[in-house]
Design a protein around this motif. Sequence first.
Motif, short mmCIF file in Angstrom:
data_model
loop_
_atom_site.label_atom_id
_atom_site.label_comp_id
_atom_site.label_asym_id
_atom_site.label_seq_id
_atom_site.Cartn_x
_atom_site.Cartn_y
_atom_site.Cartn_z
N SER A 82 -31.43 -16.92 -124.02
CA SER A 82 -32.51 -17.73 -123.98
C SER A 82 -32.49 -19.76 -124.43
CB SER A 82 -33.54 -18.04 -125.56
OG SER A 82 -32.78 -17.87 -126.68
N LEU A 83 -31.45 -19.58 -124.48
CA LEU A 83 -31.05 -20.97 -124.88
C LEU A 83 -29.83 -21.52 -122.70
CD1 LEU A 83 -30.65 -23.88 -125.84
CD2 LEU A 83 -28.78 -23.12 -126.73
N ALA B 1 -37.74 -21.02 -137.58
CA ALA B 1 -38.64 -20.02 -135.77
C ALA B 1 -37.02 -19.90 -135.24
CB ALA B 1 -38.05 -21.89 -135.02
N GLU B 2 -36.51 -19.82 -135.46
CA GLU B 2 -34.33 -19.28 -134.90
C GLU B 2 -34.85 -17.46 -135.62
OE1 GLU B 2 -31.03 -20.98 -135.70
OE2 GLU B 2 -29.44 -19.18 -134.99
N ARG C 272 -33.57 -28.09 -135.26
CA ARG C 272 -33.11 -27.74 -134.20
C ARG C 272 -33.08 -26.33 -133.22
NH1 ARG C 272 -28.66 -27.30 -138.24
NH2 ARG C 272 -28.91 -29.93 -139.36
N PHE C 273 -33.70 -25.63 -133.20
CA PHE C 273 -33.12 -24.34 -133.09
C PHE C 273 -33.85 -24.56 -131.55
CE2 PHE C 273 -35.79 -20.51 -132.17
CZ PHE C 273 -34.96 -19.41 -131.49
N ILE C 274 -35.46 -24.79 -132.26
CA ILE C 274 -36.81 -24.79 -130.65
C ILE C 274 -36.13 -26.49 -129.33
CG2 ILE C 274 -38.32 -23.61 -131.84
CD1 ILE C 274 -40.10 -26.65 -132.08
N GLN D 68 -41.29 -23.69 -126.56
CA GLN D 68 -42.78 -22.66 -126.38
C GLN D 68 -44.17 -23.45 -126.55
OE1 GLN D 68 -40.91 -19.02 -125.05
NE2 GLN D 68 -41.77 -18.31 -126.49
N GLN E 54 -30.46 -27.77 -119.02
CA GLN E 54 -31.94 -28.13 -119.42
C GLN E 54 -32.71 -29.95 -118.30
OE1 GLN E 54 -31.87 -27.70 -123.94
NE2 GLN E 54 -30.53 -26.55 -123.69
N THR F 290 -43.50 -21.17 -130.52
CA THR F 290 -42.22 -21.72 -131.47
C THR F 290 -43.14 -23.13 -132.03
OG1 THR F 290 -41.64 -22.46 -129.91
CG2 THR F 290 -40.28 -20.90 -130.58
N PHE G 16 -38.38 -15.46 -134.10
CA PHE G 16 -38.18 -14.90 -133.13
C PHE G 16 -36.97 -13.98 -132.35
CE2 PHE G 16 -41.22 -18.45 -132.84
CZ PHE G 16 -42.00 -18.07 -132.19
N PHE H 82 -48.82 -10.72 -131.23
CA PHE H 82 -48.39 -12.96 -132.65
C PHE H 82 -48.75 -14.03 -132.59
CE2 PHE H 82 -46.58 -16.44 -132.03
CZ PHE H 82 -45.66 -16.73 -133.60
N MET I 36 -37.90 -16.13 -124.85
CA MET I 36 -38.17 -15.63 -126.14
C MET I 36 -39.09 -14.82 -126.67
SD MET I 36 -36.59 -18.51 -128.02
CE MET I 36 -38.10 -19.45 -128.20
N GLY J 221 -34.77 -27.24 -126.76
CA GLY J 221 -34.31 -26.91 -125.77
C GLY J 221 -34.42 -25.47 -125.37
N ARG J 222 -35.49 -24.99 -126.38
CA ARG J 222 -36.38 -23.66 -126.05
C ARG J 222 -37.32 -23.94 -126.17
NH1 ARG J 222 -31.26 -21.60 -128.96
NH2 ARG J 222 -31.32 -19.35 -128.62
#
Lengths: 425, 567
Positions: free
Chosen positions: B389-390, B561-562, A215-217, A222, B396, A225, B565, B472, B411, A219-220
């Motif tokens: 960042s969104l 992931a949230e 859900r987080f990635i 990369q 989009q 991630t 980062f 990273f 990010m 739209g984001r």
Amino acid sequence: MYCSYACNSNEHAISRRSFLKGVTAGAAGAAGFGGMVGSAGAQALATTQKHVVVFYLAGGVSQLETWDPKPGVETGGPFDKIQTSVPGIEISELLPLTAQQMHHLALIRSVNHKEGDHGKGDYIMQTGMRQAPGFEYPYLGSAMAKQLSPPDSPLPGYIHVAGGGSKAEAAFLGAKYAPLSLNDGNPPANLSRYATLTEQSDAKRREFRNKLSQRFIAGRRQAETEVYNQSYDQAMKLMSKKEIFDFNRMTDLDLERYGKHDFGRHCLMARNLIESGVTFVKVSHSNYDSHSENFNFHIEQLGEFDKPFSAFVADMAARSMLDNVLIIVMSEFGRTPNINARVGRDHWGTAWSICLGGAGIKKGVAVGKTNDKGTAVIDREVDGGHLFHTYYSAVGLDSTKSFFDEGRPVAKADPKTSAITEILA
Amino acid sequence: MFRCRLNFRVLGVASLLVALSFSVAVRADDAPVATVAPAAVEPLSVQIDRLIAAKLPDYDKAAAPVTSDLEFFRRVSLDLTGSIPTAKQAREFLADPAPDKRAKLIDQMLASPEFARQLARVLDVMLMQRRPQQNVPIADWKAFLYQACLENRPWDQLVAEILSADGIDPETRAASRFYLDRGGEVNLITADIGRIFMGVNLECAQCHNHPHVEEWKQSHYYGISAFLVRSSLFNDKGKQVFQELAVGEVKFESVFDSRDKISKGPQTTLPRVFDGMLEFDPKFDFGEEYARAPAKDVRPIPNFSRRAQLADAIIAPTNKQFRRNIANRLWATVMGRGLVHPLESDHSENLASHPELLDSLAENIAARKYDMRAFLKDLLLTKTYQRSSLRTPEQQATPAPADATFAVAIMRPMSAEQLAWSLMQATGISEIYRVGQGANFTEAKLYAQLAGVEQTYVNLFGGEPGKPGKDFEATVEQTLYLSNNEAVLKWLPPAGKNLCQRLLDLPPTDFQAMTEDLYLSCLTRLPTTEEVQELAAYMADRAETRSVAYQELIWALVTSAEFRFNH
């Protein structure tokens, strides 16, 4: 287009424009996809995946007591030479079982890298390059792991069975290609689910983690991630294969054939790992640094080496794996022809031998010659650069290409040298 | 004894003007000078936003919206304190009605010891690049950086201290780690001085003029090297220090020229930083070169030290690379990418994404006397920093603008240290330690207690030694550690007032409160309605295993992931 830069500079004579393109390509690589994204090349390899096994005789094995015996001369020492399974190739009597596998193997008897320091010799043999301040080249294990591992493999690409090895071996290729060490035969750390966590609980938390992350990635998205999320899938797959690291799984029959000592078990582990699909395995055997009592030392050490090594070669052949597995027996250097006052031999990078076999290597040949006393190479002198070109060619890789370190090209093997074609199948 | 300095390049008129206008700006900022009309002066943060916007056509359409308060709070906490905030702090910030609460938060954080610690970490990685300890204890070095950051010591002064330390005086020995833990190796130190203090990678120029960068000459490499060529490690009764001789010159010739047999033989150069002043050695009568002559087991002391001239030459106002480099590096630290990128490639073939902005930032930080805290404040006040960042759903639908436009926040993976402290913050472990210290709580004590955890994460998640910009890499080894290691999993079960215990203290069916505490603690945001329902569903048949279920959820959130980062 390569120039032979005397300093081995990793900046090559490419145009500015292509240099800048290189920067872009390198930057994308650095963003973290590493070898995970399947290029066409990597996928093509997956069907006939090549592997490499290095038997590293640490401290410097004597070429005169192994691959290039000189009985009867003042430098030759007390041991005789024996016939092998290949007419015309004779090796030391300390390797009777290996001699029976010579039809699968090949020798290079003309290595001269001019280095008598353990660290520097080791660096040349494992990177193909001479150490230079400010330059870091990846070790063979990391380089092969990056180039030969299938893109979706959950297995580490480079495993060092006996332990040791450092993250720094991967240099700019990144930690993903650093050696995974099985210290004292232990499996990698944290491979088993924590005792108090049930399988069901683990599955639930992973599923929730994945849902959140996806859900987080959205739209984001990369590279970083993606790689982060993939590492969880990889970890799960590796956990499910943890039995391949289990020394207890070895059968009595195999242990009998390989020997129950550490090196025997490590060679057997190497076979199991290669069979399970690991790309590069290094097995170290210590210690050959025989400044005194060279001959007693070599009776003992090679006595331990001969049986498991020959069993490994025989097993690869019996499983029809030799065409896909490159076998290398190397040290950081050889030992002096001169026998010192303590009946020892000292460090010697000037005229010594290594043994190869398997993938891409001609069977039963010996390339290069030293003189009668073994004090100099008289035919087909080679150094670390030639060897690296040869290893690359043997597993079907182009050694004249470059890696990119943040956009800067780094030669895969010394451009001033080339492969030893006489030994390539 | 005489010395002579030749200035080979005079500041251009244009850059002189820029420098002047900025010194005016700073004075106006500090208020006491009333002679300049304030309206004429554009604050730096406004100028940054203007120059960033000017570079991209349709910037207003392409730029991501400004962050929500909590998104901003999480980002600025990570950047300035090295950790995500607690749920309590997040609630307080959210509830604060003050229109200038972001600026106030920045001020408050910049003044905290946590900021000094975090800036010290950033500088440590920048200066030592995760190199292992050789001759100087890492703890001493870190303490030195921390103290410098606490005092807000100017960057040029800090650099001068580092480049002047030889490890002999115990007072300044920690600062000598830059030299001594590079083994005193002159080539390595030369290359790193170029990269770290001037943003130029002169490695190629060790062997020949740079093949692709016209202005990077072999003589530039050896000009810097000439300051150091007389220095080497000396074992002073078991302690390694940096010694120096009174003689020794650099020698170089292009390997291309030797190859093509057109070399006129080795050349030499006097010490010199780029095209700055040539540093002439003073003349001594024969036998007068040393205050203490070299002898076996005796550390020589020359009457003139070349190395002692290095710091001044590097930080000299004539060396514009010095101010460009630190401006660019601090920018990259909070924006996720340098205006010049990579950070060590500031040259004519790799121009800054926003050249005028970098010029301006460089002059600004020099004019305000390398006050990093004040400089960072202006960066954080920008809309550029505070963008999300969104992108919006409409945005989009179109391709994302390149990172180098800075139109959308980039990010960044947490550093190893940020990850360690954020994990302890989210699970409530650091709070237990804070509470444990009671009224006598200090950041320094907390750090001392938990530095071991930080080190574990640095070992596992930190970048490769000597490899800048590769901090990273997601490896299976790391993932296995977070998944299966006892050290991580023991933070999850209820203890003290940690997160799991707080969740257990809530009514079992108050899913709204439960989800809020969970999400605020781990992700510094409020959950969506959907997420509250999701959690209710997750807990549906877990009445008997509430504690276990919470631990599963906490683990899932902090490994997502949230969390990983800085977004």
